[in-house]
Design a protein around this motif. Structure first.
Motif, short mmCIF file in Angstrom:
data_model
loop_
_atom_site.label_atom_id
_atom_site.label_comp_id
_atom_site.label_asym_id
_atom_site.label_seq_id
_atom_site.Cartn_x
_atom_site.Cartn_y
_atom_site.Cartn_z
N THR A 36 -10.36 11.35 -56.79
CA THR A 36 -9.81 11.09 -57.79
C THR A 36 -9.54 12.49 -58.15
O THR A 36 -8.53 12.25 -59.12
CB THR A 36 -11.06 10.39 -58.25
N ASN A 37 -10.72 13.47 -57.79
CA ASN A 37 -10.01 14.89 -58.27
C ASN A 37 -8.40 14.94 -58.17
O ASN A 37 -7.46 16.81 -58.15
CB ASN A 37 -10.55 16.11 -57.58
N ARG A 38 -7.24 14.85 -57.01
CA ARG A 38 -6.01 14.91 -56.60
C ARG A 38 -5.66 14.53 -58.06
O ARG A 38 -4.36 15.50 -58.18
CB ARG A 38 -5.82 14.40 -55.69
N PHE A 39 -6.04 13.91 -58.41
CA PHE A 39 -5.22 13.02 -60.14
C PHE A 39 -5.88 13.27 -61.06
O PHE A 39 -5.15 12.95 -62.03
CB PHE A 39 -4.20 11.83 -59.69
N LEU A 40 -6.67 13.36 -61.18
CA LEU A 40 -8.41 13.44 -62.26
C LEU A 40 -8.71 14.49 -62.69
O LEU A 40 -9.58 14.74 -61.47
CB LEU A 40 -8.45 11.98 -62.85
N ASN A 41 -8.07 15.21 -63.27
CA ASN A 41 -9.08 17.07 -63.30
C ASN A 41 -10.94 16.12 -63.50
O ASN A 41 -11.25 16.06 -64.67
CB ASN A 41 -9.08 17.42 -64.34
N LEU A 42 -11.77 16.40 -62.03
CA LEU A 42 -13.03 15.92 -62.70
C LEU A 42 -13.89 17.47 -62.02
O LEU A 42 -14.86 18.03 -62.47
CB LEU A 42 -13.08 14.46 -61.60
N THR A 43 -13.39 17.92 -61.40
CA THR A 43 -14.25 19.83 -60.65
C THR A 43 -12.95 20.27 -59.74
O THR A 43 -12.63 20.27 -59.31
CB THR A 43 -15.39 19.28 -59.33
N ALA A 44 -13.27 21.97 -60.51
CA ALA A 44 -12.99 22.94 -59.79
C ALA A 44 -13.31 22.94 -58.15
O ALA A 44 -12.78 23.74 -57.74
CB ALA A 44 -12.95 24.06 -60.88
N ILE A 45 -14.85 22.50 -57.96
CA ILE A 45 -15.26 22.87 -56.75
C ILE A 45 -14.75 22.05 -55.71
O ILE A 45 -15.03 20.81 -56.18
CB ILE A 45 -16.77 22.65 -56.14
N THR A 46 -14.23 21.75 -54.80
CA THR A 46 -13.89 21.54 -53.73
C THR A 46 -14.18 21.67 -52.65
O THR A 46 -13.59 20.40 -51.40
CB THR A 46 -12.56 21.03 -54.11
N ASP A 47 -14.74 21.85 -52.55
CA ASP A 47 -15.33 22.30 -50.58
C ASP A 47 -16.10 21.70 -50.76
O ASP A 47 -17.25 21.10 -52.02
CB ASP A 47 -15.33 23.96 -50.73
N PRO A 48 -16.91 20.62 -49.49
CA PRO A 48 -17.98 19.59 -49.57
C PRO A 48 -19.62 20.48 -49.52
O PRO A 48 -20.11 19.66 -50.30
CB PRO A 48 -16.91 18.60 -48.27
N GLU A 49 -19.60 21.06 -48.63
CA GLU A 49 -20.76 21.91 -48.77
C GLU A 49 -20.59 22.92 -50.48
O GLU A 49 -22.01 22.50 -50.98
CB GLU A 49 -20.81 23.05 -47.69
N GLU A 50 -19.87 23.02 -50.96
CA GLU A 50 -19.84 23.56 -52.60
C GLU A 50 -20.46 22.42 -53.12
O GLU A 50 -21.30 22.38 -54.45
CB GLU A 50 -18.76 24.62 -53.16
N VAL A 51 -19.86 21.12 -53.02
CA VAL A 51 -20.17 19.86 -53.64
C VAL A 51 -21.19 19.54 -53.71
O VAL A 51 -22.64 19.69 -54.40
CB VAL A 51 -19.39 19.07 -54.09
N ALA A 52 -22.71 20.03 -52.47
CA ALA A 52 -24.11 19.33 -52.09
C ALA A 52 -24.32 21.03 -52.76
O ALA A 52 -25.37 19.91 -53.22
CB ALA A 52 -23.58 18.93 -50.74
N VAL A 53 -24.25 21.57 -52.61
CA VAL A 53 -25.06 22.48 -53.32
C VAL A 53 -25.18 22.54 -55.17
O VAL A 53 -26.16 22.42 -55.55
CB VAL A 53 -25.02 23.53 -53.16
N LYS A 54 -23.64 23.17 -55.66
CA LYS A 54 -23.45 23.33 -57.28
C LYS A 54 -23.39 21.71 -57.72
O LYS A 54 -24.20 22.23 -58.89
CB LYS A 54 -21.86 24.02 -57.87
N HIS A 55 -23.01 20.88 -57.16
CA HIS A 55 -22.91 19.35 -58.05
C HIS A 55 -24.33 19.02 -58.05
O HIS A 55 -25.39 18.68 -58.44
CB HIS A 55 -21.89 18.78 -58.09
N MET A 56 -24.39 17.91 -56.51
CA MET A 56 -25.62 17.22 -56.36
C MET A 56 -26.97 17.48 -56.23
O MET A 56 -28.06 17.37 -57.14
CB MET A 56 -25.53 16.52 -54.80
N VAL A 57 -27.07 18.91 -55.36
CA VAL A 57 -28.42 18.83 -55.24
C VAL A 57 -28.69 19.77 -56.66
O VAL A 57 -30.06 19.90 -57.96
CB VAL A 57 -28.60 20.61 -54.78
N ASP A 58 -27.99 20.84 -57.29
CA ASP A 58 -28.14 21.37 -58.62
C ASP A 58 -28.41 20.72 -59.73
O ASP A 58 -29.36 20.73 -60.53
CB ASP A 58 -27.12 21.90 -59.10
N SER A 59 -28.03 18.86 -59.34
CA SER A 59 -28.28 18.07 -60.50
C SER A 59 -29.76 17.14 -60.41
O SER A 59 -30.52 17.05 -61.07
CB SER A 59 -27.35 16.79 -60.56
N LEU A 60 -30.57 17.47 -59.13
CA LEU A 60 -31.40 17.03 -58.72
C LEU A 60 -32.89 17.48 -58.90
O LEU A 60 -33.66 17.39 -59.61
CB LEU A 60 -31.37 16.98 -56.80
N THR A 61 -32.19 19.58 -59.72
CA THR A 61 -33.69 20.83 -59.65
C THR A 61 -34.79 20.09 -61.15
O THR A 61 -35.21 20.58 -61.46
CB THR A 61 -32.96 21.86 -60.04
#
Length: 242
Positions: A36-61
């Motif tokens: 979805t980020n290809r046509f709707l600006n949702l995140t500047a982070i697009t590397d999957p491993e960075e998404v895992a840490v900086k979005h998903m795990v960060d949220s879980l803290t």
């Protein structure tokens, strides 16, 4: 490492074990987020491993079983669903309301929640000030969360009106979290809250500082708050001059 390997190990590093079902849902979330980020600006982070840490795990803290399990949660200015949706994936018992001012983002979140098979999620299209004056939402939530939405005095006016007395507001902040807490302390008090904890943390594999500011709602918010849209930003409550 793969996205799922990074996600699993990073979650374990902060003391959380992800079930196979949670991992399946996190995979769906990542795939649909990046597509979805290809046509709707949702995140500047697009590397999957960075998404895992900086979005998903960060949220879980901010997860705390006592506060979140089987509770009502509101995520203010949720954007692409952070931190609310990862928290819901980890603990499906919570009843989650995602609040955002952009309908297209909420449409994405409704679709991804459906595709993941997650129930008890409500998407509410409104500015934060409007949500705080809605009788169906005002002082109705056990927990309100917000991640990188606004400076602390402004954020407090957005979020504390939604928290029930006895509930908690978690503000997720970056490297200036301590300074923001001090700048927002008087506004938080005016709005019926009290800072009870400021926790410093770093994410697995990263050096940048992050803070979680925990604010308890100790009395009802005055009827005059939140003020009409835009006023909190133009005239923040009780900010000390620099």
């Amino acid at each position: 490492m793969t996205y799922l390997e990074t996600l699993k190990q990073s979650a374990e590093a902060i003391g959380l074990t992800l079930s196979d079902e949670a991992l399946r849902r996190f995979e769906i979330y990542k795939d649909e987020l990046l597509e979805t980020n290809r046509f709707l600006n949702l995140t500047a982070i697009t590397d999957p491993e960075e998404v895992a840490v900086k979005h998903m795990v960060d949220s879980l803290t901010i997860y705390n079983e006592k506060r979140f399990h089987n509770r009502t949660i509101a995520d203010v200015g949720t954007g692409a669903g952070f931190p609310g949706l990862p928290l819901k994936i980890y603990d499906p018992t919570m009843r989650l309301t995602l609040i955002d001012s952009l309908a297209k983002r909420l449409a994405f979140l409704e679709k991804v929640a459906k595709d993941m098979g997650l129930g008890q999620i409500r998407c509410h299209h409104a500015r934060a000030e409007e949500a705080g004056r809605d009788p169906k939402l005002r002082e109705k939530f056990d927990v309100v969360v917000a991640r990188a939405v606004a400076p602390m005095p402004v954020l407090a006016e957005y979020c504390l009106p939604l928290v029930r007395v006895g509930g908690v507001f978690y503000a997720m902040k970056g490297s200036k979290g301590m300074e923001e807490a001090e700048e927002g302390r008087q506004a938080i008090s005016i709005l019926g809250g009290k800072i009870v904890d400021i926790r410093h943390l770093t994410l697995p594999g990263l050096d940048d500082k992050r803070y979680i500011i925990t604010i308890e709602k100790i009395r009802p918010t005055g009827e005059q708050y939140p003020r009409r849209p835009g006023i909190a930003t133009k005239r923040p409550l009780a900010v000390k001059p620099k």
